[in-house]
Design a protein around this motif. Structure first.
Motif, PDB file in Angstrom:
ATOM      1  N   VAL A 251       0.748  -0.841   0.445  1.00  0.00           N
ATOM      2  CA  VAL A 251       0.191   0.097  -0.285  1.00  0.00           C
ATOM      3  C   VAL A 251       1.209   0.912  -0.004  1.00  0.00           C
ATOM      4  N   SER A 252       0.923   2.259  -0.478  1.00  0.00           N
ATOM      5  CA  SER A 252       1.659   3.282  -0.704  1.00  0.00           C
ATOM      6  C   SER A 252       0.120   4.217  -0.614  1.00  0.00           C
ATOM      7  N   ARG A 253       0.720   5.694  -0.053  1.00  0.00           N
ATOM      8  CA  ARG A 253      -0.145   6.747   0.537  1.00  0.00           C
ATOM      9  C   ARG A 253       0.471   8.025  -0.474  1.00  0.00           C
ATOM     10  N   ALA A 254      -0.613   9.026  -1.007  1.00  0.00           N
ATOM     11  CA  ALA A 254      -0.615   9.769  -1.611  1.00  0.00           C
ATOM     12  C   ALA A 254      -0.290  11.129  -0.825  1.00  0.00           C
ATOM     13  N   ASP A 255      -0.067  12.313  -0.899  1.00  0.00           N
ATOM     14  CA  ASP A 255       0.153  13.860  -0.273  1.00  0.00           C
ATOM     15  C   ASP A 255      -1.582  14.021  -0.026  1.00  0.00           C
ATOM     16  N   ASP A 256      -2.553  13.271  -0.821  1.00  0.00           N
ATOM     17  CA  ASP A 256      -3.641  13.879  -0.797  1.00  0.00           C
ATOM     18  C   ASP A 256      -4.316  13.181   0.027  1.00  0.00           C
ATOM     19  N   GLY A 257      -3.822  12.146   0.998  1.00  0.00           N
ATOM     20  CA  GLY A 257      -4.861  11.139   1.043  1.00  0.00           C
ATOM     21  C   GLY A 257      -4.805   9.563   0.384  1.00  0.00           C
ATOM     22  N   THR A 258      -4.342   9.697  -0.933  1.00  0.00           N
ATOM     23  CA  THR A 258      -5.657   8.384  -1.023  1.00  0.00           C
ATOM     24  C   THR A 258      -4.389   7.227  -1.823  1.00  0.00           C
ATOM     25  N   LEU A 259      -5.048   5.990  -1.503  1.00  0.00           N
ATOM     26  CA  LEU A 259      -4.208   5.041  -0.864  1.00  0.00           C
ATOM     27  C   LEU A 259      -4.164   3.663  -2.559  1.00  0.00           C
ATOM     28  N   THR A 260      -3.322   3.410  -2.706  1.00  0.00           N
ATOM     29  CA  THR A 260      -3.275   2.468  -3.959  1.00  0.00           C
ATOM     30  C   THR A 260      -2.925   1.064  -3.689  1.00  0.00           C
ATOM     31  N   VAL A 261      -3.378   0.122  -3.763  1.00  0.00           N
ATOM     32  CA  VAL A 261      -2.825  -1.182  -2.990  1.00  0.00           C
ATOM     33  C   VAL A 261      -2.795  -2.175  -4.349  1.00  0.00           C
TER      34      VAL A 261
END
Lengths: 305, 315
Positions: A251-261
């Motif tokens: 899981v990675s987390r972008a600056d705007d809080g969006t998670l990418t799984v």
């Protein structure tokens, strides 16, 4: 038996130290554009040159319409090939370059003018090759390949040196030719370009076949490299729940809080969130593109050999 | 899944015609569509004109000497060397026999420019091959004709055609000049003499064979610059160096006349022997030996060139 089918069977080329192509087998169907993909040095060019009798295979065969290139009675009537952009005498005009091929193949000289017209080079017909831009050289190569109105076209990195307008033009031309029922085999490392153009792909790495099939099937079959995008106010809880219950995900987390799984499907993410009581605002599957698939399939095989 | 999609024929093609003629036509277009042919053509014309001036002047004095010579008797100079005496005797005989002098002078003038003409023809043969690699057109050529033997044979034929063209051109020039010169001196054209005709005809054969040698050289040395340098240096320097070297070997190492005869093994000397009405040098073999040597080299170079090209990967 189909006329324009290309069959590569167990093709192998051993150079002094490097096995450039290693027991490679695949087929290319008529009426479709087939992208021939692989990292640099994967053996694409060597494979195409073996198919065209320019390089002698160490083993295996390549046939076009059931015959080896050397056995075709009028090869240019069957196969047109664009192999390198700079293959004409610098001091010869484009038109004379084509006429010299016409003479060897027994085509009338008017074919030279017809194909110049087809690729839009008529204004530069009487200019010497050394004055051609890279894009014009590519077009001349395509013109030469079209002289015999062949039912099979083989192109090695044809987009190299073309400007965006030229690339769009070539895409349209190859599409039209494939729709006419011709076989189009295009090698390339421009994956986004191939995704737009190709119906089928053959992916090789280190001289070996990695994957073959229609682009959509190849991409769909690689769902595990799909990305799932998640918006949630309880990001930390979800990350923990995924780590605990679905092994193998990252899981990675972008600056705007969006998670990418990565490493699982949207359904699994949703179920995990439900069980953990995590509120979701967005749950989207981002379909992998050809580039993701390619990089996943050829990972670690692109090394310099 | 479409397995048999019919492609609508959009273009009508006439019968392609016989492959050898197609290939030779293609090779001739390759020569004519670049600067090579007229650059080499100018070179041949210039050197032929120069040679004509030189040989007419030399011929003029030789004829005058022979015509003025009375009943001189041959006396060798101090040396007792057999080869040297023979050379002097031959020179004496030629100088004192007007009819032999006329034949020798006529043959020399009618084959003017041979030395550099042969070199240019050889270089045309070489460039026919090396251009394909230098400009990366080998791919195009072998795609149009996957039968590589046919491609090489057509290049050999084209080199011979170019040779024939240069031979006819220089010979017409030389015949005109020579005929005018000889009739101005008050003698016939000498064209009724077999040694003179032989010189002219075999000059043509020499041109053709050197074209073949050039093609072979181009296959062996694929680099354009390398092949041209090796070809012209070994032709010019080799020819001027080989005679003194062989004479040194004869004088100091192996005092046998076969050493001198064996010089025919050098291609440029072989073609000189082939067309020379007199012995090209003392103990030179007969003219036909020179011809055979040259034919032998051509066959050897042509065969090696074909075999190498058949096996070579084009990348």
């Amino acid at each position: 038996m189909s006329d324009g089918q290309i069959v590569v069977s167990g093709l192998t080329k051993q150079f002094k130290k490097v096995r450039a192509v290693d027991n490679l087998s695949f087929t290319v169907e008529p009426g479709r554009v087939t992208g021939f993909l692989g990292p640099n040095g994967a053996g694409k060019t060597t494979t195409l040159r073996m198919l065209l009798n320019l390089v002698t295979p160490t083993g295996g065969t390549g046939t076009i319409g059931g015959r080896r290139y050397a056995d075709l009675s009028q090869p240019l009537r069957t196969v047109g090939a664009v192999l390198e952009a700079s293959s004409a005498h610098k001091g010869r005009t484009g038109r004379n370059h084509l006429r010299m091929i016409c003479a060897a193949a027994g085509f009338p000289n008017r074919r030279a003018d017809e194909v110049l017209d087809l690729v839009g080079l008529t204004p530069a017909a009487k200019r010497k090759f050394k004055g051609y831009s890279l894009g014009m050289r590519q077009r001349l190569g395509i013109a030469a390949a079209m002289l015999g109105d062949p039912r099979v076209l083989i192109l090695d990195e044809p987009a190299n040196g073309l400007d965006p307008e030229g690339i769009r033009w070539m895409r349209g031309l190859l599409r039209t030719l494939a729709d006419e029922g011709r076989t189009i085999l295009v090698s390339s490392h421009l994956l986004s370009e191939m995704e737009l153009l190709a119906d089928d792909v053959v992916i090789i790495a280190a001289g070996k076949l990695v994957k073959q099939g229609p682009v959509t099937e190849v991409v769909d079959g690689m769902a595990h490299v799909a990305r799932v995008r998640v918006q949630t106010p309880q990001a930390n809880e979800l990350v923990k729940a995924l780590a605990d219950t679905v092994p193998g995900t990252t899981v990675s987390r972008a600056d705007d809080g969006t998670l990418t799984v990565i490493g699982t499907e949207a359904a699994t993410v949703g179920r995990t969130a439900l069980k953990a009581g995590v509120e979701l605002h967005e749950l989207t599957t981002e379909r992998p593109d050809l580039e993701d698939v390619f990089l996943d399939l050829t990972a670690g095989k692109a090394a310099i050999r | 899944m479409t397995t048999t999609t019919a492609v609508a024929p959009t273009v009508a093609f006439p019968d392609p015609g016989p492959a050898p003629l197609r290939l030779i036509r293609s090779e001739l277009i390759k020569i004519r569509s670049t600067n090579v042919w007229w650059l080499f053509g100018i070179g041949v014309v210039l050197f032929t004109a120069l040679a004509l001036v030189v040989w007419t002047l030399i011929g003029n004095s030789q004829i005058d000497t022979a015509a003025a010579a009375g009943n001189d008797v041959f006396t060798p100079s101090q040396g007792t060397d057999a080869a040297q005496i023979a050379a002097e005797r031959q020179q004496f005989a030629v100088e004192h026999d007007l009819s032999r002098t006329l034949i020798s002078v006529a043959a020399q003038i009618y084959t003017s420019g041979q030395f550099f003409g042969l070199m240019f023809v050889m270089l045309i043969g070489t460039v026919l091959i090396t251009n394909e690699f230098f400009h990366q057109t080998a791919t195009t050529t072998f795609l149009a004709t996957p039968h590589r033997t046919a491609v090489i044979l057509s290049k050999l034929a084209t080199a011979m055609l170019a040779a024939a063209f240069f031979w006819i051109f220089t010979t017409v020039l030389s015949l005109a000049t020579g005929a005018i010169f000889l009739s101005a001196k008050g003698y016939g054209t000498q064209l009724d003499q077999w040694p003179v005709l032989r010189a002219i005809l075999f000059n043509g054969l020499a041109y053709a064979l050197w074209g073949v040698l050039g093609v072979g050289l181009g296959v062996l040395i694929r680099s354009q610059i390398g092949a041209v340098l090796v070809g012209s240096i070994s032709y010019v320097a080799g020819t001027f160096l080989i005679q003194p070297i062989v004479f040194l070997i004869y004088t100091f190492l192996i005092k046998k006349t076969w050493v001198l005869t064996a010089m025919v093994a050098w291609p440029a000397i072989a073609s000189g022997i082939m067309i020379s009405p007199e012995d090209a040098y003392p103990y030179a073999p007969d003219w036909w030996v020179g011809g055979l040597v040259l034919v032998g080299y051509s066959v050897l170079f042509g065969a090696i060139g074909t075999l190498i090209t058949r096996r070579r990967d084009i990348s």
